[in-house]
Design an enzyme around this catalytic site. Structure first.
Site, mmCIF file in Angstrom:
data_model
loop_
_atom_site.group_PDB
_atom_site.id
_atom_site.type_symbol
_atom_site.label_atom_id
_atom_site.label_comp_id
_atom_site.label_asym_id
_atom_site.label_seq_id
_atom_site.Cartn_x
_atom_site.Cartn_y
_atom_site.Cartn_z
ATOM 1 C CB SER A 142 -0.243 -0.241 0.798
ATOM 2 O OG SER A 142 -0.027 -0.325 2.195
ATOM 3 C CD GLU A 152 -4.560 2.940 -5.075
ATOM 4 O OE1 GLU A 152 -4.939 4.480 -5.240
ATOM 5 O OE2 GLU A 152 -3.806 2.623 -4.455
ATOM 6 C CG ASN A 154 -2.960 4.519 1.164
ATOM 7 O OD1 ASN A 154 -4.184 4.375 1.815
ATOM 8 N ND2 ASN A 154 -2.551 3.771 1.123
HETATM 9 N N1 CAA Z 1 -15.395 -9.092 5.403
HETATM 10 C C1 CAA Z 1 -16.230 -9.204 4.403
HETATM 11 N N2 CAA Z 1 -17.300 -8.663 4.065
HETATM 12 C C2 CAA Z 1 -17.967 -7.684 5.171
HETATM 13 C C3 CAA Z 1 -16.833 -6.969 6.400
HETATM 14 C C4 CAA Z 1 -15.609 -8.084 6.558
HETATM 15 N N3 CAA Z 1 -14.852 -8.004 7.021
HETATM 16 N N4 CAA Z 1 -17.321 -6.317 6.981
HETATM 17 C C5 CAA Z 1 -18.878 -5.686 6.302
HETATM 18 N N5 CAA Z 1 -19.107 -7.052 5.464
HETATM 19 C C6 CAA Z 1 -20.263 -7.482 4.487
HETATM 20 C C7 CAA Z 1 -21.170 -7.253 4.715
HETATM 21 O O1 CAA Z 1 -21.474 -9.168 5.167
HETATM 22 C C8 CAA Z 1 -22.248 -6.982 4.530
HETATM 23 O O2 CAA Z 1 -22.890 -7.996 3.017
HETATM 24 P P1 CAA Z 1 -23.536 -7.673 2.213
HETATM 25 O O3 CAA Z 1 -24.396 -5.855 2.004
HETATM 26 O O4 CAA Z 1 -23.793 -8.505 1.534
HETATM 27 O O5 CAA Z 1 -25.054 -8.765 3.844
HETATM 28 C C9 CAA Z 1 -21.497 -5.533 4.054
HETATM 29 O O6 CAA Z 1 -20.324 -5.771 3.905
HETATM 30 C C10 CAA Z 1 -21.947 -4.447 5.109
HETATM 31 O O7 CAA Z 1 -22.575 -4.897 6.427
HETATM 32 P P2 CAA Z 1 -23.053 -3.970 7.354
HETATM 33 O O8 CAA Z 1 -23.790 -3.836 7.128
HETATM 34 O O9 CAA Z 1 -22.095 -5.153 8.639
HETATM 35 O O10 CAA Z 1 -21.568 -2.692 7.629
HETATM 36 P P3 CAA Z 1 -21.400 -1.762 6.858
HETATM 37 O O11 CAA Z 1 -22.667 -1.081 6.113
HETATM 38 O O12 CAA Z 1 -21.059 -0.449 8.333
HETATM 39 O O13 CAA Z 1 -20.114 -2.056 6.089
HETATM 40 C C11 CAA Z 1 -17.873 -1.375 5.458
HETATM 41 C C12 CAA Z 1 -18.942 -2.492 6.180
HETATM 42 C C13 CAA Z 1 -18.026 -2.517 4.343
HETATM 43 C C14 CAA Z 1 -17.021 -2.350 6.577
HETATM 44 C C15 CAA Z 1 -18.171 -0.399 5.904
HETATM 45 O O14 CAA Z 1 -18.592 0.451 6.355
HETATM 46 C C16 CAA Z 1 -17.387 0.539 4.706
HETATM 47 O O15 CAA Z 1 -17.320 0.401 3.505
HETATM 48 N N6 CAA Z 1 -16.202 0.643 5.307
HETATM 49 C C17 CAA Z 1 -15.300 1.429 5.066
HETATM 50 C C18 CAA Z 1 -14.533 0.985 4.615
HETATM 51 C C19 CAA Z 1 -12.411 0.974 4.235
HETATM 52 O O16 CAA Z 1 -12.750 2.958 3.523
HETATM 53 N N7 CAA Z 1 -12.063 1.151 3.756
HETATM 54 C C20 CAA Z 1 -10.505 1.282 3.065
HETATM 55 C C21 CAA Z 1 -9.440 1.222 4.291
HETATM 56 S S1 CAA Z 1 -8.081 2.154 3.635
HETATM 57 C C22 CAA Z 1 -7.238 0.625 2.920
HETATM 58 O O17 CAA Z 1 -7.670 -0.805 2.642
HETATM 59 C C23 CAA Z 1 -6.160 1.330 2.038
HETATM 60 C C24 CAA Z 1 -4.885 0.845 2.949
HETATM 61 O O18 CAA Z 1 -3.942 0.662 1.734
HETATM 62 C C25 CAA Z 1 -4.607 0.857 4.536
#
Ligand code: CAA
Length: 294
Positions: free
Chosen positions: A119, A152, A190
């Site tokens: 990343s 990406e 990032n």
């Molecule tokens: N793994 C797999 N599926 C997951 C999960 C996980 N850890 N957490 C939640 N889900 C799934 C659930 O099963 C659910 O699926 P369905 O819609 O098919 O039923 C869906 O996600 C929604 O889950 P919830 O209703 O429990 O929770 P939510 O609506 O808050 O969604 C989330 C959870 C998708 C994590 C959402 O909060 C989100 O998009 N958050 C932001 C995540 C983000 O910004 N990620 C980038 C991080 S930075 C990065 O990765 C880069 C780096 O280099 C640091």
């Protein structure tokens, strides 16, 4: 080149997610780890994710079994020898990554593409070890991999256009949307995300707003699914500070420098969700803001 068989190095949070989406797309997927316990843990998470999807009626039980049958774990590099693409998702330690690429360079045929899920490291720093700089690129996924649509794809000065084309096609095949990024630390997302999250920590540290209000402000004011402090806990503060440090060392710009509060939290073992405590305390039924003495 069409990618049919995939290798994944590492079965942690990112590696297991990448393996899951490949297997879901019908691709034979071989995951290499250094210890069976990491494979068991990662495959356990995949199984849980698929079971949740089956319970919700999104996939059938047969489909779940079919996906799992596409997945295999191994402790041997040799088992990756016939992969068309190998995605590396091991810790951000260049020497460790390069050691693996050197070993694979002697095992895999010329056609095999190597892609790093780094990343924040510069991808070209791995080029020499692969013995095929034209067939190395970055492929940066987002957490949680099964849910996040973006990848990406990073083109170094040595990556061929053919490699990029194959990787774009592969990303679409596994249901992701690829974007092209240049090989600068932090790529696109990032580069924008890290200063924003660090600013949120500084706002908290300076006592300008509470943990909950910072998160609420961003969630309700900008419609983000998570506020920046919840997101930091979700990413893991140890991982987050590692990314900041790599970017700070690359650019020497204050906007990538970790504020004292973040350093102190990592020293105290407050890694976020994974350790049970970060900006929030996860030990109860609902997360509550941690008393950080501010
Ligand atoms: N793994 C797999 N599926 C997951 C999960 C996980 N850890 N957490 C939640 N889900 C799934 C659930 O099963 C659910 O699926 P369905 O819609 O098919 O039923 C869906 O996600 C929604 O889950 P919830 O209703 O429990 O929770 P939510 O609506 O808050 O969604 C989330 C959870 C998708 C994590 C959402 O909060 C989100 O998009 N958050 C932001 C995540 C983000 O910004 N990620 C980038 C991080 S930075 C990065 O990765 C880069 C780096 O280099 C640091």
């Amino acid at each position: 080149m069409s990618i049919e068989k995939v290798g994944v190095l590492g079965c942690g949070l990112m590696g297991s997610g990448i393996a899951q989406v490949c297997a879901q797309a019908g691709l034979k997927t071989m995951v290499k780890e250094i210890d069976q316990k990491f494979i068991d843990k990662g495959f356990g998470v995949i199984n849980k994710n698929l079971q949740r999807a089956a319970d919700k009626g999104k996939i059938t039980g047969e489909k779940k079994d079919e996906i799992l049958s596409n997945l295999k774990g191994t402790l041997e590099f040799e088992d990756l020898k016939d992969c068309d693409l190998i995605i590396e998702a091991v810790p951000e330690l260049l020497d460790v990554k390069n050691g693996m690429y050197s070993t694979l360079a002697g095992i895999c045929p010329e056609k095999t593409i190597f892609a790093s899920n780094t990343s924040s490291l510069t991808v070209v720093a791995m080029a020499a070890a692969t013995g095929r700089p034209d067939r190395l690129c970055g492929m940066h996924f987002f957490n949680p991999v099964p849910m996040m649509r973006l990848v990406e794809v990073v083109k170094t000065i040595a990556t061929s256009q053919e490699t990029i084309d194959s990787c774009f096609e592969f990303c679409r095949k596994i249901g992701k949307s690829p974007i092209l990024a240049k090989d600068r630390s932090g790529f696109i997302v990032n580069r924008l995300l890290i200063p924003y999250m660090l600013d949120a920590i500084t706002v908290l540290e300076e006592g300008l707003a509470s943990t909950e209000d910072i998160d609420k402000g961003i969630m309700l004011g900008l419609n983000h699914p998570m506020g920046p402090l919840t997101l930091a806990d979700f990413v893991g503060l140890d991982t987050f500070i590692e990314v900041c440090d790599i970017m700070f060392n690359e650019f020497h710009e204050k906007r990538f420098s970790a504020p004292p509060l973040l350093k102190k939290m990592v020293l105290a073992g407050y890694y976020g969700r994974k350790s049970g405590k970060g900006f929030y305390d996860y030990s109860g039924e609902k997360p509550v803001p941690t008393d950080l003495g501010i």
